[in-house]
Motif scaffolding. Structure first.
Motif, PDB file in Angstrom:
ATOM      1  N   THR A  29      -3.452   3.350   3.503  1.00 33.07           N
ATOM      2  CA  THR A  29      -2.229   4.133   3.563  1.00 33.07           C
ATOM      3  C   THR A  29      -1.669   4.280   2.158  1.00 33.07           C
ATOM      4  O   THR A  29      -1.443   3.285   1.465  1.00 33.07           O
ATOM      5  CB  THR A  29      -1.188   3.440   4.461  1.00 33.07           C
ATOM      6  OG1 THR A  29      -1.744   3.280   5.761  1.00 33.07           O
ATOM      7  CG2 THR A  29       0.087   4.263   4.536  1.00 33.07           C
ATOM      8  N   LYS A  88       1.055   4.777  -0.560  1.00 33.68           N
ATOM      9  CA  LYS A  88       2.475   4.458  -0.619  1.00 33.68           C
ATOM     10  C   LYS A  88       3.217   5.595  -1.303  1.00 33.68           C
ATOM     11  O   LYS A  88       2.951   5.912  -2.466  1.00 33.68           O
ATOM     12  CB  LYS A  88       2.693   3.147  -1.370  1.00 33.68           C
ATOM     13  CG  LYS A  88       4.161   2.709  -1.400  1.00 33.68           C
ATOM     14  CD  LYS A  88       4.331   1.327  -1.963  1.00 33.68           C
ATOM     15  CE  LYS A  88       4.053   1.321  -3.459  1.00 33.68           C
ATOM     16  NZ  LYS A  88       4.349  -0.010  -4.043  1.00 33.68           N
ATOM     17  N   ASP A 145       8.933   5.291   8.681  1.00 35.21           N
ATOM     18  CA  ASP A 145       7.928   5.223   9.744  1.00 35.21           C
ATOM     19  C   ASP A 145       7.742   3.761  10.130  1.00 35.21           C
ATOM     20  O   ASP A 145       7.327   2.941   9.311  1.00 35.21           O
ATOM     21  CB  ASP A 145       6.602   5.817   9.249  1.00 35.21           C
ATOM     22  CG  ASP A 145       5.555   5.898  10.343  1.00 35.21           C
ATOM     23  OD1 ASP A 145       5.749   5.281  11.417  1.00 35.21           O
ATOM     24  OD2 ASP A 145       4.529   6.565  10.136  1.00 35.21           O
ATOM     25  N   SER A 146       8.082   3.437  11.362  1.00 36.80           N
ATOM     26  CA  SER A 146       7.983   2.050  11.814  1.00 36.80           C
ATOM     27  C   SER A 146       6.546   1.539  11.843  1.00 36.80           C
ATOM     28  O   SER A 146       6.312   0.331  11.944  1.00 36.80           O
ATOM     29  CB  SER A 146       8.609   1.900  13.209  1.00 36.80           C
ATOM     30  OG  SER A 146       7.936   2.730  14.146  1.00 36.80           O
ATOM     31  N   GLU A 147       5.570   2.458  11.748  1.00 33.08           N
ATOM     32  CA  GLU A 147       4.159   2.072  11.775  1.00 33.08           C
ATOM     33  C   GLU A 147       3.602   1.776  10.390  1.00 33.08           C
ATOM     34  O   GLU A 147       2.423   1.457  10.244  1.00 33.08           O
ATOM     35  CB  GLU A 147       3.318   3.176  12.433  1.00 33.08           C
ATOM     36  CG  GLU A 147       3.718   3.485  13.871  1.00 33.08           C
ATOM     37  CD  GLU A 147       3.557   2.289  14.783  1.00 33.08           C
ATOM     38  OE1 GLU A 147       2.559   1.555  14.612  1.00 33.08           O
ATOM     39  OE2 GLU A 147       4.437   2.076  15.642  1.00 33.08           O
ATOM     40  N   TRP A 148       4.411   1.894   9.359  1.00 31.80           N
ATOM     41  CA  TRP A 148       3.941   1.580   8.011  1.00 31.80           C
ATOM     42  C   TRP A 148       3.434   0.140   7.948  1.00 31.80           C
ATOM     43  O   TRP A 148       3.992  -0.763   8.598  1.00 31.80           O
ATOM     44  CB  TRP A 148       5.089   1.688   7.010  1.00 31.80           C
ATOM     45  CG  TRP A 148       5.365   3.079   6.514  1.00 31.80           C
ATOM     46  CD1 TRP A 148       4.498   4.123   6.428  1.00 31.80           C
ATOM     47  CD2 TRP A 148       6.632   3.560   6.026  1.00 31.80           C
ATOM     48  NE1 TRP A 148       5.129   5.229   5.924  1.00 31.80           N
ATOM     49  CE2 TRP A 148       6.433   4.911   5.662  1.00 31.80           C
ATOM     50  CE3 TRP A 148       7.890   3.001   5.863  1.00 31.80           C
ATOM     51  CZ2 TRP A 148       7.451   5.693   5.129  1.00 31.80           C
ATOM     52  CZ3 TRP A 148       8.896   3.768   5.332  1.00 31.80           C
ATOM     53  CH2 TRP A 148       8.692   5.094   4.972  1.00 31.80           C
ATOM     54  N   VAL A 205       4.158  -1.313   2.472  1.00 29.46           N
ATOM     55  CA  VAL A 205       4.842  -0.026   2.318  1.00 29.46           C
ATOM     56  C   VAL A 205       6.280  -0.146   2.812  1.00 29.46           C
ATOM     57  O   VAL A 205       7.223   0.326   2.173  1.00 29.46           O
ATOM     58  CB  VAL A 205       4.102   1.091   3.084  1.00 29.46           C
ATOM     59  CG1 VAL A 205       4.857   2.417   2.979  1.00 29.46           C
ATOM     60  CG2 VAL A 205       2.686   1.259   2.537  1.00 29.46           C
ATOM     61  N   ARG A 206       6.439  -0.794   3.959  1.00 27.32           N
ATOM     62  CA  ARG A 206       7.789  -0.949   4.501  1.00 27.32           C
ATOM     63  C   ARG A 206       8.652  -1.806   3.582  1.00 27.32           C
ATOM     64  O   ARG A 206       9.847  -1.530   3.414  1.00 27.32           O
ATOM     65  CB  ARG A 206       7.722  -1.570   5.890  1.00 27.32           C
ATOM     66  CG  ARG A 206       9.065  -1.627   6.594  1.00 27.32           C
ATOM     67  CD  ARG A 206       8.905  -1.822   8.077  1.00 27.32           C
ATOM     68  NE  ARG A 206      10.184  -1.836   8.764  1.00 27.32           N
ATOM     69  CZ  ARG A 206      10.314  -1.801  10.076  1.00 27.32           C
ATOM     70  NH1 ARG A 206       9.243  -1.743  10.847  1.00 27.32           N
ATOM     71  NH2 ARG A 206      11.506  -1.828  10.635  1.00 27.32           N
ATOM     72  N   TRP A 221       9.860   0.357   0.806  1.00 25.45           N
ATOM     73  CA  TRP A 221      10.916   1.254   1.287  1.00 25.45           C
ATOM     74  C   TRP A 221      12.236   0.497   1.433  1.00 25.45           C
ATOM     75  O   TRP A 221      13.298   0.968   1.021  1.00 25.45           O
ATOM     76  CB  TRP A 221      10.496   1.844   2.636  1.00 25.45           C
ATOM     77  CG  TRP A 221      11.473   2.825   3.220  1.00 25.45           C
ATOM     78  CD1 TRP A 221      11.512   4.173   3.037  1.00 25.45           C
ATOM     79  CD2 TRP A 221      12.566   2.503   4.105  1.00 25.45           C
ATOM     80  NE1 TRP A 221      12.552   4.718   3.746  1.00 25.45           N
ATOM     81  CE2 TRP A 221      13.218   3.720   4.404  1.00 25.45           C
ATOM     82  CE3 TRP A 221      13.039   1.327   4.657  1.00 25.45           C
ATOM     83  CZ2 TRP A 221      14.333   3.777   5.239  1.00 25.45           C
ATOM     84  CZ3 TRP A 221      14.154   1.369   5.488  1.00 25.45           C
ATOM     85  CH2 TRP A 221      14.783   2.588   5.773  1.00 25.45           C
TER      86      TRP A 221
END
Length: 267
Positions: free
Chosen positions: A6, A8, A24-27, A31-32, A35
């Protein structure tokens, strides 16, 4: 086959609104985390409707104690807090529409679980009522201040009471004699509560533990006798062999001092 990576996004080049829209909660975790770090730095005032939940602590600074967020909060740099609460409320609304009451209640911060239970209680089906009551009760550490309300909830005439306990817990309670001893570790004036145990050593451990956390006085052990028919619940999810009973139904009470023990014992 190589695992797809994924990319970033460059969050630092996004506006705050773009950051919110991109979430996106699926990150994946990294990545999350990136963010979150970027949102945490964004200057955005705390929503006015959240200001009543602000508190000041000499050691911790400005704190927000909201049913959906408990933690530090700079009122002038609250983009992440605002977004977190907004997203949680949206998720709760979706869960309510699907009548997923257990998830609705446990979307709330731990300190607000009992309040959430009471907020939605009239919408629960009977099975959910008993299952969630058991889950909230066993999750909480501070039960004393709500003991009268909890007693009313445990004494509810609602059907399907069997879902208050697991099958194993029901079997254990069914197998107990008609009368048996129970114990409660306490300090100060908190002797006659709802939570007891059939394990004397566990009650003594609680007495010592409470004494370490407060300055209310000498740790003590209260011992009494209960009739099985008066027991409201038996819980062992936390290996505490807990008996929930109206203290008015515990008789032959005897109090003794609990001697200090090894605070590091593995319980």
């Amino acid at each position: 086959m190589a695992k797809k990576q994924t990319l970033k996004p460059n969050f630092s080049k996004m506006t705050t609104n773009e950051l919110k829209a991109a979430f996106d909660s699926e990150w994946p975790f990294e990545v999350r985390s990136s963010w979150n770090g970027e949102m945490f730095q964004r200057e955005e005032p705390l929503e006015k409707k959240l200001h009543p939940y602000l508190e000041w602590h000499n050691m911790l600074g400005s704190m927000l104690k909201h049913p959906l967020y408990v933690g530090s909060c700079d009122p002038e740099q609250a983009a992440l807090v605002n977004f977190t609460i907004e997203q949680s409320q949206s998720q709760i609304d979706r869960l309510i529409s699907k009548r997923k009451w257990y998830q609705v209640v446990f979307m709330h911060e731990r300190a607000f679980l009992f309040d959430a239970f009471r907020q939605y209680i009239d919408q629960f089906d009977d099975k959910s009522y008993w299952q969630i009551l058991a889950a909230v009760w066993t999750d909480q550490e501070q039960l004393w201040q709500n003991r009268k309300l909890y007693l009313q909830l445990f004494q509810s005439p609602r059907p399907q009471r069997q879902f208050l306990m697991t099958a194993a817990e029901r079997r254990k309670l069914d197998g107990m004699p008609d009368e048996f001893p129970v114990y409660r570790g306490f300090i100060g004036k908190r002797g006659k509560g709802l939570s007891w145990t059939i394990d004397q050593s566990k009650a003594e451990w609680f007495a010592r533990r409470f004494a370490m956390l407060t300055h209310l006085g000498q740790p003590r052990l209260l011992e009494g006798i209960v009739k099985k028919k008066d027991v409201l619940a038996y819980f062992n999810g936390r290996k505490e062999k807990e008996i929930v009973v109206d203290p008015a139904n515990v008789r032959s009470l005897r109090t003794s001092a609990v001697q200090p023990g090894d605070d590091n014992e593995d319980e």
